[in-house]
Design a protein around this motif. Structure first.
Motif, PDB file in Angstrom:
ATOM      1  N   UNK C 405       0.843  -1.187   0.000  1.00 17.12           N
ATOM      2  CA  UNK C 405       0.000   0.000   0.000  1.00 17.12           C
ATOM      3  C   UNK C 405       0.884   1.244   0.000  1.00 17.12           C
ATOM      4  N   UNK C 406       0.257   2.387  -0.212  1.00 15.84           N
ATOM      5  CA  UNK C 406       1.020   3.637  -0.351  1.00 15.84           C
ATOM      6  C   UNK C 406       1.611   4.045   0.982  1.00 15.84           C
ATOM      7  N   UNK C 407       2.925   4.076   1.099  1.00 14.93           N
ATOM      8  CA  UNK C 407       3.595   4.430   2.343  1.00 14.93           C
ATOM      9  C   UNK C 407       4.971   4.991   2.013  1.00 14.93           C
ATOM     10  N   UNK C 408       5.027   6.258   1.573  1.00 15.63           N
ATOM     11  CA  UNK C 408       6.301   6.811   1.123  1.00 15.63           C
ATOM     12  C   UNK C 408       7.369   6.809   2.213  1.00 15.63           C
ATOM     13  N   UNK C 409       6.933   6.965   3.485  1.00 13.59           N
ATOM     14  CA  UNK C 409       7.928   6.988   4.564  1.00 13.59           C
ATOM     15  C   UNK C 409       8.646   5.650   4.654  1.00 13.59           C
ATOM     16  N   UNK C 410       7.858   4.597   4.553  1.00 10.42           N
ATOM     17  CA  UNK C 410       8.436   3.256   4.626  1.00 10.42           C
ATOM     18  C   UNK C 410       9.382   3.036   3.444  1.00 10.42           C
ATOM     19  N   UNK C 411       8.983   3.553   2.285  1.00  4.65           N
ATOM     20  CA  UNK C 411       9.830   3.413   1.099  1.00  4.65           C
ATOM     21  C   UNK C 411      11.175   4.084   1.337  1.00  4.65           C
ATOM     22  N   UNK C 412      11.119   5.286   1.889  1.00  3.86           N
ATOM     23  CA  UNK C 412      12.363   6.025   2.162  1.00  3.86           C
ATOM     24  C   UNK C 412      13.237   5.244   3.128  1.00  3.86           C
ATOM     25  N   UNK C 413      12.592   4.731   4.158  1.00  2.68           N
ATOM     26  CA  UNK C 413      13.317   3.997   5.184  1.00  2.68           C
ATOM     27  C   UNK C 413      14.034   2.788   4.576  1.00  2.68           C
ATOM     28  N   UNK C 414      13.280   2.045   3.749  1.00  2.00           N
ATOM     29  CA  UNK C 414      13.855   0.853   3.117  1.00  2.00           C
ATOM     30  C   UNK C 414      15.054   1.219   2.250  1.00  2.00           C
ATOM     31  N   UNK C 415      14.923   2.294   1.495  1.00  2.37           N
ATOM     32  CA  UNK C 415      15.997   2.709   0.592  1.00  2.37           C
ATOM     33  C   UNK C 415      17.216   3.145   1.401  1.00  2.37           C
ATOM     34  N   UNK C 416      16.926   3.884   2.461  1.00  5.72           N
ATOM     35  CA  UNK C 416      18.011   4.382   3.310  1.00  5.72           C
ATOM     36  C   UNK C 416      18.799   3.199   3.864  1.00  5.72           C
ATOM     37  N   UNK C 417      18.051   2.224   4.407  1.00  5.57           N
ATOM     38  CA  UNK C 417      18.675   1.057   5.021  1.00  5.57           C
ATOM     39  C   UNK C 417      19.467   0.259   3.997  1.00  5.57           C
ATOM     40  N   UNK C 418      18.930   0.164   2.792  1.00  6.71           N
ATOM     41  CA  UNK C 418      19.583  -0.660   1.771  1.00  6.71           C
ATOM     42  C   UNK C 418      20.799   0.051   1.175  1.00  6.71           C
ATOM     43  N   UNK C 419      20.978   1.303   1.526  1.00  9.77           N
ATOM     44  CA  UNK C 419      22.191   1.998   1.072  1.00  9.77           C
ATOM     45  C   UNK C 419      21.994   2.907  -0.125  1.00  9.77           C
ATOM     46  N   UNK C 420      20.749   3.134  -0.512  1.00  9.50           N
ATOM     47  CA  UNK C 420      20.505   4.096  -1.591  1.00  9.50           C
ATOM     48  C   UNK C 420      20.334   5.461  -0.943  1.00  9.50           C
ATOM     49  N   UNK C 421      21.417   6.231  -0.932  1.00 11.50           N
ATOM     50  CA  UNK C 421      21.375   7.503  -0.216  1.00 11.50           C
ATOM     51  C   UNK C 421      21.604   8.653  -1.169  1.00 11.50           C
ATOM     52  N   UNK C 422      21.002   9.772  -0.808  1.00 11.15           N
ATOM     53  CA  UNK C 422      21.208  10.972  -1.618  1.00 11.15           C
ATOM     54  C   UNK C 422      22.539  11.599  -1.201  1.00 11.15           C
ATOM     55  N   UNK C 423      23.578  11.300  -1.961  1.00  9.30           N
ATOM     56  CA  UNK C 423      24.915  11.751  -1.590  1.00  9.30           C
ATOM     57  C   UNK C 423      25.135  13.219  -1.954  1.00  9.30           C
TER      58      UNK C 423
END
Lengths: 300, 320, 605
Positions: C405-423
């Motif tokens: 379901x739509x949960x942008x915060x969770x998406x951000x969290x997952x990306x952050x944890x997986x190492x996709x960071x805005x450098x």
């Protein structure tokens, strides 16, 4: 020396057409003047306005603003189903369509005039060869082949659209120029220039071409109008530009959806009226130009 | 003249040949093939692959072309991949529909355009002339489908004067009077729409022809003899101006055939234009190639016909 | 000056005409707003795809006989191949619904039940199936239905000259089918006629699919007495027996055909459930642009293949009731994590591929505002899907799955944890190594709406810092789309498409190791085992199969290589003069056409 002679020859032989006649015709026809000023104003206006618009912002999807009616929330012309501002899209669309039509007209004219003059001037083998090629292109059902082309090319944007349409639109100009150049080439001034050793290139483009200018202007104006139409037609058949590149064609084509046609008039009607105005204007100007080119049609 | 006609006909052969090569290669370049559309979990990809091989899609293009052209010479243009009947049968059926539509449209166009063009030319620069010119420009500018949709809504659904889709009602017995009348009835609305939008060229052409004719010597002579203007118009100008229009018949018909794509799509009218668009979508190669060839042939034929008619009505013009 | 007035007045005239067309449009728009409010108040149940009832009943006394007018909504003429062995077109089969030779009847779970023309008995130990005609059934021309007619379709499909799509791996599951197809045998050795009323088919293997007419079983009979003399090669498909006057077992028989446009059917007096009460059915092709208006003016009693994007045209019509049912299909977004090895006909999973990161895929899913898209663009006629099995398959569908379901915060969290960071701080995330990161999405073109939706998702992804670009820069036309997706085009990282599931939901053909249609190319030992379990002999036990389906759905949901997006709803506008109409798969009016009745001489306006 050579240049001077050439100028002289041209001066003596050119019939009294050219800008003066055009001006004279225009002065007699108020509608043509209004049309001319009107479309010039519109075209420049849209091109300039489009420069100041933030395209990305306009094309941004705002679900809450879906199908806003004109005048509500500051949207002067309302929004479409994705909440995109129709006024902004109209301006960008008009800019795109005008540029596309311009580009096609210019490309096809250069190709058509160049080929036509060469064919008409040299005649013989060259004429024969190019005439066969031209004929081949004329046998092609344009719209169909354009559609096939569009499905083939992997990337398809404004640039590709212009090239593809141009590829199949130069023939009528070429034929017209050829036939005129053929008769013009037999005139005295051309043979005079030849005996004086003027280069072929100079005779063709400095001698013959200016004498065809009035007919050409008519042809080009009408071509321009026609090219706006082709883009609209392609969009209708589903082979036009994507909505992310608005054009008058894509905007009018929202009307394909009967709900939009009958209930959301602001989505498609402004673009339709704009096309209508542009076409009318161009045609009135074209009519005046044609009168200038053809003495018998003149008023009074 | 016969010599030139024969020469032109002979010239058509290499032209058609080049056209066939061109369109054949082009058609094969389109992504996907007629079997792409059959993708569902219920069809097996292996079977589709088998059908592709059977159809020869993996042969080099010149082999495919050779097969196609040798068959075409024997009048066999292959089988439609989507409709699964002979292309000639399919196009014959649809082509006939389009032909009737074009013919009726042409009649309507002349019925509308000739009087308007003559009036505009005769009363040059009058209010009438200007209204007619305006109409012809507007009709040129309105996208076909917008007017068609509006017509369908008003005449088809609001007023219920005309049927709105198809070519004939299903219950009628073919061959009866009712059947043919019903067919014409179905054609009326699309043909009328088509005609209203297609008159621009004829009106404008006729108008300038008539204006031209007014300054011709024969008109001046006739006038100087005291023949009334009305008679000059009916006896001389009208006749002379109409002849070239008649000569354009060939061009007009082929133009109509090509333009039918839009009308047919909106009116759900099963004709050639609609068939072409659908064949492009479904990659029905055999139909695409045959249709482009047919249109090319008709264009050539149309221009030849026009030239012939022209040289008959106006002996000053020699065709070559 | 005069001239300008002329110009202006004409423009106004044009606008006036257009405005005239709008007249009733405005009212509709107003009531439309009202509806919107209503639908937001009553938050629709997410799992329930049916927005309208499946059945409609209209009051009034039935007239005697009458003609049912059916609109077939399509912009292309129908193909007109009226026997199922050769037809591969959805519109043809809709027409055939009224005159079909189906011998089995299916229940709500799409399993064969005993009430059809024929009965199916499976002997799983000997891998045999016995098909028996129940009672005296006659073809529409009065000839009796015999065992030969049950065998004949197999002989058509298996024929060496047959060039349709029904001959496939499944068909080769019948013993002797391949030999017959290759021309080595004169008959299919695995099919035997027991007596005049029954046949026996031997299979190489039987799976649970056989109960939903799978495994090579064919659900139709073919009138051998009519077709026998026509050669299969080219002639059959062009013959009148297939296109103009096919003999049928259905409630109606085809009477007249106008090619590509319309069909008139008349009641079949020999129909095994009794002669229909209606005299005739007329089916006409109607372009999608005018179907709304056609229904409004009472031209048709029923519209088939009604385009859901034109829901607005019919929602307020007083002469129309809308019935709906969930479609047997789902839309999905797939991620490329491997390649298809054409030579070995195998999918090869590539652990190093760009998309092989569970968190990344899940984040892509959480970032998508599917809920708003279904509500705004699809007006609730599509709902967010939580599983790769449509809910219609009640016994197999796992309603407990959460999905994405739509949960942008969770998406951000997952990306952050997986190492996709805005450098570099531009609002767009870089990949794990800090390099520029762009995902390329392939999506199919269709209506203008599709374009807007793709743009909307790109905005969604941008909000969580993912830069998504469209492959080729725009939506891709159907043929090119599948060409590219099938060929594992390197320009595609993810793709949006849809599957129709048919009545057999077995996922092996779409997610198996050897399945070419497994477009994400994801393969794992676990997955293979689960898929095998679903079609195993153990799964002949419905409970076991249901469990196997659930395990698979949960696994797919977690790995998220193919993520369900929407379940769709099918709409059927029905005129108020139709006495009753039911589209519930378990109890369809279409399988009891003899009962349809009308209450007036013409459709209600």
């Amino acid at each position: 020396m050579e240049q001077q002679n050439n100028e002289m020859v041209k001066f003596e032989n050119s019939p009294p057409t050219g800008m003066q006649v055009v001006l004279r015709e225009f002065k007699k026809d108020k509608l043509a003047i209004i049309s001319f000023l009107g479309i010039t104003f519109l075209i420049i206006g849209f091109l300039v306005a489009a420069m100041f618009l933030n395209q990305e912002e306009i094309l941004k999807i705002k679900l809450l603003e879906r199908y806003t009616e004109p005048g509500v929330n500051g949207y002067k012309l309302g929004t479409d189903e994705a909440g995109r501002d129709m006024l902004g899209q109209l301006v960008i669309g008009a800019k795109n369509s005008i540029l596309i039509a311009f580009a096609i007209t210019i490309i096809t004219s250069i190709a058509g005039i160049g080929l036509g003059i060469v064919m008409g001037y040299y005649g013989g083998f060259i004429d024969n060869l190019f005439m066969r090629i031209t004929e081949f292109f004329m046998t092609l059902p344009n719209l169909m082949v354009i559609i096939v082309f569009v499905t083939i090319i992997p990337k398809y944007g404004i640039f590709e659209l212009i090239l593809i349409i141009s590829l199949f639109q130069w023939m009528s100009t070429a034929r017209l120029v050829r036939s005129k150049a053929l008769s013009e080439g037999r005139r005295d001034y051309v043979s005079a220039s030849k005996t004086m050793g003027t280069s072929d290139f100079a005779i063709m483009f400095k001698g013959i071409l200016p004498n065809l200018s009035s007919i050409l202007i008519v042809e080009l104006t009408l071509n321009f109008a026609g090219n706006v139409g082709i883009e609209t037609g392609l969009s209708f058949l589903g082979f036009g530009l994507p909505p992310s590149t608005p054009s008058l064609g894509t905007l009018v084509n929202y009307a394909r959806n009967p709900i939009v046609l009958s209930e959301k008039w602001w989505v498609w009607l402004p673009a339709s009226i704009l096309i209508l105005i542009l076409m009318l204007g161009i045609n009135y100007v074209g009519q005046a130009l044609r009168r200038a080119a053809d003495a018998k049609q003149r008023i009074g | 003249m016969w010599k030139t006609i024969v020469r032109r006909v002979l010239l058509m052969i290499p032209q058609m040949f080049v056209l066939s090569l061109f369109i054949f290669i082009l058609a094969k370049q389109m992504p996907g093939d007629p079997f792409t559309g059959l993708i569902t979990p219920e069809t097996s990809p292996a079977r589709l692959e088998e059908l592709r091989i059977q159809a020869g899609f993996y042969d080099p293009w010149y082999v495919q072309y050779y097969h196609w052209i040798t068959n075409a010479f024997q009048g066999d243009f292959g089988r439609s991949y989507t409709y699964k009947i002979a292309v000639s049968t399919l196009i014959g059926e649809r082509g006939l529909n389009t032909f009737w539509l074009s013919l009726l449209s042409a009649i309507f166009i002349y019925l509308i355009a000739i009087p308007l063009g003559v009036l505009a030319g005769r009363y040059q620069e009058s209010f009438l002339d200007k209204s007619i010119t305006l109409y012809s420009f507007i009709s040129y500018a309105i996208p076909t489908f917008v007017l068609s949709l509006i017509f369908v809504f008003i005449f088809g659904y609001k007023l219920m004067w005309f049927p709105t889709s198809g070519t004939v009602d299903v219950g009628l017995e073919p061959g009866t009077m009712a059947y043919y009348w019903n067919k014409i009835y179905h054609l009326l609305l699309p043909a009328l729409t088509y005609a209203i939008l297609g008159t621009t060229a004829t009106i404008q052409y006729l108008r300038s022809e008539i204006i031209d004719a007014k300054t011709q010597d024969y008109v001046k002579t006739a006038r100087s003899k005291g023949i009334p203007m009305r008679k000059v118009y009916t006896r001389h100008i009208f006749r002379n101006s109409l002849l070239p229009i008649a000569a354009f018949l060939g061009f007009t018909i082929t133009g109509l055939l090509a333009g039918s794509i839009f009308i047919e799509t909106i009116y759900g009218f099963p004709g050639m234009g609609q068939l072409f668009i659908n064949s492009i979508m479904s990659r029905d190669y055999s139909v695409i190639t045959a249709l482009v060839m047919l249109y090319g042939f008709l264009t050539l034929l149309g221009s030849l016909l026009s030239d012939i008619i022209m040289s008959i009505v106006d002996p000053r013009i020699r065709i070559d | 000056m005069k001239k300008n007035w002329l110009l202006l007045s004409v423009i106004f005239a044009v606008m006036f005409v257009l405005a005239a067309c709008n007249n009733d449009g405005k009212e509709a728009a107003k009531t439309g707003d009202g509806n919107k409010e209503k639908s937001t108040q009553t938050e629709p149940n997410k799992e329930d795809t049916a927005k309208f009832p499946m059945e409609v009943k209209n009051e009034g006394d039935a007239i005697k006989g009458g003609t049912l007018k059916v609109a077939l909504v399509t912009d292309t003429p129908f193909k007109g191949v009226f026997i199922p062995e050769l037809s591969d077109d959805a519109y043809d089969s809709t027409i055939l619904d009224y005159a079909k030779n189906e011998i089995f009847e299916l229940d709500g779970d799409f399993q064969v039940k005993d009430t059809g023309i024929a009965k199916l008995e499976v002997d799983k130990d000997n891998k045999k199936a016995k098909i028996t005609i129940q009672g005296d059934v006659k073809w529409s021309d009065g000839q009796p239905l015999t065992a030969d007619d049950l065998i004949y379709p197999y002989e058509i499909i298996g024929h060496p000259d047959y060039d349709g799509v029904r001959y496939d791996d499944d068909f080769e599951n019948i013993v002797g089918a391949k030999e017959y197809h290759d021309g080595k045998e004169k008959t299919i050795s695995g099919i035997k006629k027991i007596d005049d009323k029954s046949i026996e088919i031997t299979f190489k293997k039987v799976s649970p699919a056989i109960y939903s007419v799978g495994d090579g079983l064919w659900g139709y009979a073919a009138p051998k007495h009519q077709l026998e003399s026509i050669p299969v090669k080219d002639a059959l498909i062009a013959s009148d027996a297939v296109r103009k006057n096919p003999v049928t077992l259905g409630a109606f028989k085809i009477d007249k055909v106008v090619n590509g446009e319309s069909v008139q059917l008349v009641a079949n007096e020999h129909y095994f459930k009794g002669k229909p009460k209606l005299d005739k059915v007329v089916i006409e092709v109607v372009p999608s642009t005018s179907i709304g208006e056609a229904l409004k003016t009472g031209k048709y009693d029923l519209a088939e293949h009604y385009p859901t994007n034109q829901f607005d045209s019919i929602k307020d019509l007083s002469n129309i009731s809308i019935v709906s049912r969930p479609e047997l299909s789902y839309s999905y977004i797939g991620f490329k994590v491997g390649k298809y090895d054409k030579a070995n006909r195998k999918n090869i999973f590539d652990a190093k591929s760009k998309m092989n990161d569970e968190s990344l895929r899940q984040a892509v899913g959480y970032a998508m505002d599917i809920e708003s898209v279904t509500e705004k663009f699809y007006q609730g006629l599509r709902v967010r899907a939580n599983s790769l099995i449509p809910p219609v398959f009640a016994s197999y569908y796992d309603g407990t799955l959460e999905g994405y379901h739509y949960d942008p915060e969770k998406a951000k969290e997952l990306l952050e944890k997986a190492g996709y960071k805005d450098v570099d701080g531009d609002g767009i995330r870089e990949d794990k190594d800090g390099k520029k990161f762009t995902l390329r999405l392939a999506a199919m073109s269709g209506s203008d709406t599709d374009e807007a939706i793709a743009e909307y998702y790109r905005q969604n992804w941008k909000e969580v810092g993912l830069n998504v670009e469209l492959t080729t820069g725009r939506l891709i036309e159907f043929n090119s789309f599948y060409d590219k997706v099938k060929a594992d085009d390197p320009e595609i990282d993810m793709f949006m498409a849809a599957w129709k599931t048919g009545t057999n939901p077995s996922p092996a053909g779409l997610y198996g190791e050897g399945a070419e249609f497994n477009f994400s190319r994801f393969v794992s030992a676990d997955l293979t085992k689960m898929l095998e379990d679903i079609d195993s002999e153990k799964s002949m036990d419905p409970d076991h199969r249901a469990k196997a389906f659930r395990t698979w759905q949960e696994y797919m949901s977690k790995t998220a290589t193919t993520m369900p997006m929407y379940f769709r709803t099918e709409l059927f506008p029905v005129n108020k003069r139709v006495k009753n109409f039911n589209v519930d798969y378990a109890n369809e009016t279409k399988s009891a056409l003899q009962t349809i009745e009308l209450t007036a001489d013409a459709p209600v306006k």
